[in-house]
Design an enzyme around this catalytic site. Structure first.
Site, PDB file in Angstrom:
ATOM      1  N   THR A   1      -1.714   5.671   2.204  1.00 41.90           N
ATOM      2  CA  THR A   1      -2.878   4.933   2.219  1.00 41.90           C
ATOM      3  C   THR A   1      -3.220   3.907   3.523  1.00 41.90           C
ATOM      4  OG1 THR A   1      -2.965   4.794  -0.464  1.00 41.90           O
ATOM      5  CG2 THR A   1      -4.222   3.353   0.770  1.00 41.90           C
TER       6      THR A   1
ATOM      7  N   LEU B   1       0.976  -1.196  -0.079  1.00 44.01           N
ATOM      8  CA  LEU B   1       0.125  -0.048  -0.033  1.00 44.01           C
ATOM      9  C   LEU B   1       0.826   1.222  -0.027  1.00 44.01           C
ATOM     10  CD1 LEU B   1      -2.602  -0.920   2.810  1.00 44.01           C
ATOM     11  CD2 LEU B   1      -3.217  -1.007   0.242  1.00 44.01           C
ATOM     12  N   ASP B   2       0.351   2.237  -0.608  1.00 48.00           N
ATOM     13  CA  ASP B   2       1.386   3.622  -0.744  1.00 48.00           C
ATOM     14  C   ASP B   2       1.337   4.044   0.778  1.00 48.00           C
ATOM     15  OD1 ASP B   2       1.372   3.636  -3.266  1.00 48.00           O
ATOM     16  OD2 ASP B   2      -0.310   4.991  -3.494  1.00 48.00           O
ATOM     17  N   ARG B   3       2.508   4.690   1.214  1.00 45.72           N
ATOM     18  CA  ARG B   3       2.491   5.131   2.305  1.00 45.72           C
ATOM     19  C   ARG B   3       1.424   5.991   3.094  1.00 45.72           C
ATOM     20  NH1 ARG B   3       7.666   9.071   4.348  1.00 45.72           N
ATOM     21  NH2 ARG B   3       7.173   9.087   6.403  1.00 45.72           N
TER      22      ARG B   3
ATOM     23  N   HIS C   1      -0.347   3.785  -7.828  1.00 48.74           N
ATOM     24  CA  HIS C   1      -1.264   5.081  -7.645  1.00 48.74           C
ATOM     25  C   HIS C   1      -2.525   4.824  -8.680  1.00 48.74           C
ATOM     26  CE1 HIS C   1       2.951   7.249  -6.786  1.00 48.74           C
ATOM     27  NE2 HIS C   1       2.410   6.380  -5.855  1.00 48.74           N
TER      28      HIS C   1
END
Length: 319
Positions: A149, A145-147, A245
């Site tokens: 999110t 997961l993105d930082r 993304h």
């Protein structure tokens, strides 16, 4: 350089759980911080031995094999966070575990925490979990997961479980649904976004993704409206593909950027949401469904919204 560190020769006995894994992937997973090019160089030169014999990078390990790992010269590590900070992160993470058994963990990852160390961060989710579960020696991220999110993150405790779950991801039988607060009134006719996406890595190392009809990779996100507000729309996003993304770019390209997205966002909408107290990206991996590798049963986890996300919804005007 006098401050360089030289690691000793290692002899590693291969356990049953690593049967069939290629030697190059085995070393890449174990030798964190060693450049990929260096690992392949020592393999080509025959410095890595299995049962005292030279092997090729595609050699598949067998239970009982003994792997000789040669010494490496390491540069000094960057300064890490204070131990007290790391301990508080570890202790806090225990409260975010949604599901755990002997084979896997599902975590409600906090926003602002990277999934792994690197890029100037020495401590991420996987490092914290390894400190939290020292007896689980083979903890690995199943996906990322993105930082910024938050939400459901799946971690395997065994390589066989990791392999099984990766197969489910390839076969698209893992279902991940996200909640996002977006600018404007989402058109109910937009149920699917399929713009192809291309990832660029800038010189700084920052990743930027753009819609590219020529060179972009096929991408698909399905959307459903959860709640309309005067100020924006709460949508559920189901990414069929897993591009970097993806949800952020697919919403933005339709003119409905996610609140507080510092890369693809709508500045006016972000300012409006910040005035209501939101100080993080409004993207949350709400639910995760998959087949348990051990039992064959379906596991479905639901990650509650954190306070910043739930609080801002209460301040919005429903339509």
């Amino acid at each position: 350089m006098t401050d360089e560190i030289k690691t000793p020769v290692q002899f590693i006995d291969v356990e049953e759980d690593f049967s069939g894994q290629r030697i190059d992937n085995f070393l890449l997973a174990r030798l964190k911080g060693i450049p990929k090019s260096v690992i392949y160089r020592v393999l080509r030169k025959g410095e890595v031995r299995v049962n005292k014999k030279r092997i090729k990078p595609e050699y598949k390990l067998q239970p009982g094999d003994q792997v000789r790992v040669p010494p490496f010269t390491l540069s000094p590590e960057p300064e890490k966070e204070p131990v007290s900070t790391s301990l508080s992160i570890v202790k806090n993470l225990e409260q975010h575990i949604l599901y755990e058994d002997n084979e896997l963990i599902v975590l409600n990852k906090p926003s602002g925490m990277a999934v792994h160390g690197g890029s100037g961060l020495s401590f991420g989710v996987i490092e914290a979990l390894r400190a939290l579960r020292p007896t689980a020696r083979h903890l690995e991220l199943v996906h990322r997961l993105d930082r910024d999110t938050s939400g459901c993150l799946l971690i395997a405790k065994k390589r066989s479980v990791l392999t099984h779950l990766h197969e489910q991801l390839r076969n698209k039988t893992v279902e991940k649904k996200y909640w996002a607060l977006v600018a404007g009134q989402w058109d109910s006719k937009i149920k699917k976004v399929t713009e192809p996406l291309r990832k660029n890595t800038l010189q700084s190392g920052e990743r930027v993704v753009k819609v590219d009809e020529v060179q972009g990779k096929p991408s698909e996100t399905r959307f459903k409206i959860l709640q309309r507000y005067v100020e924006g729309t709460l949508v559920e996003a189901f990414p069929v593909t897993g591009r970097t993304h993806q949800i952020r770019v697919h919403t933005a390209c339709k003119g409905h950027a996610i609140a507080c997205d510092d890369k693809y966002g709508d500045n006016e909408f972000t300012s409006q949401m910040q005035s209501l107290g939101l100080n993080r990206l409004y993207l949350h991996a709400k639910t995760l469904s998959f087949t348990h590798p051990g039992t064959g049963k379906e596991i479905r986890c639901d990650a509650p919204l954190d306070k910043p996300l739930s609080a801002v919804l209460e301040k919005l005007t429903r339509k």
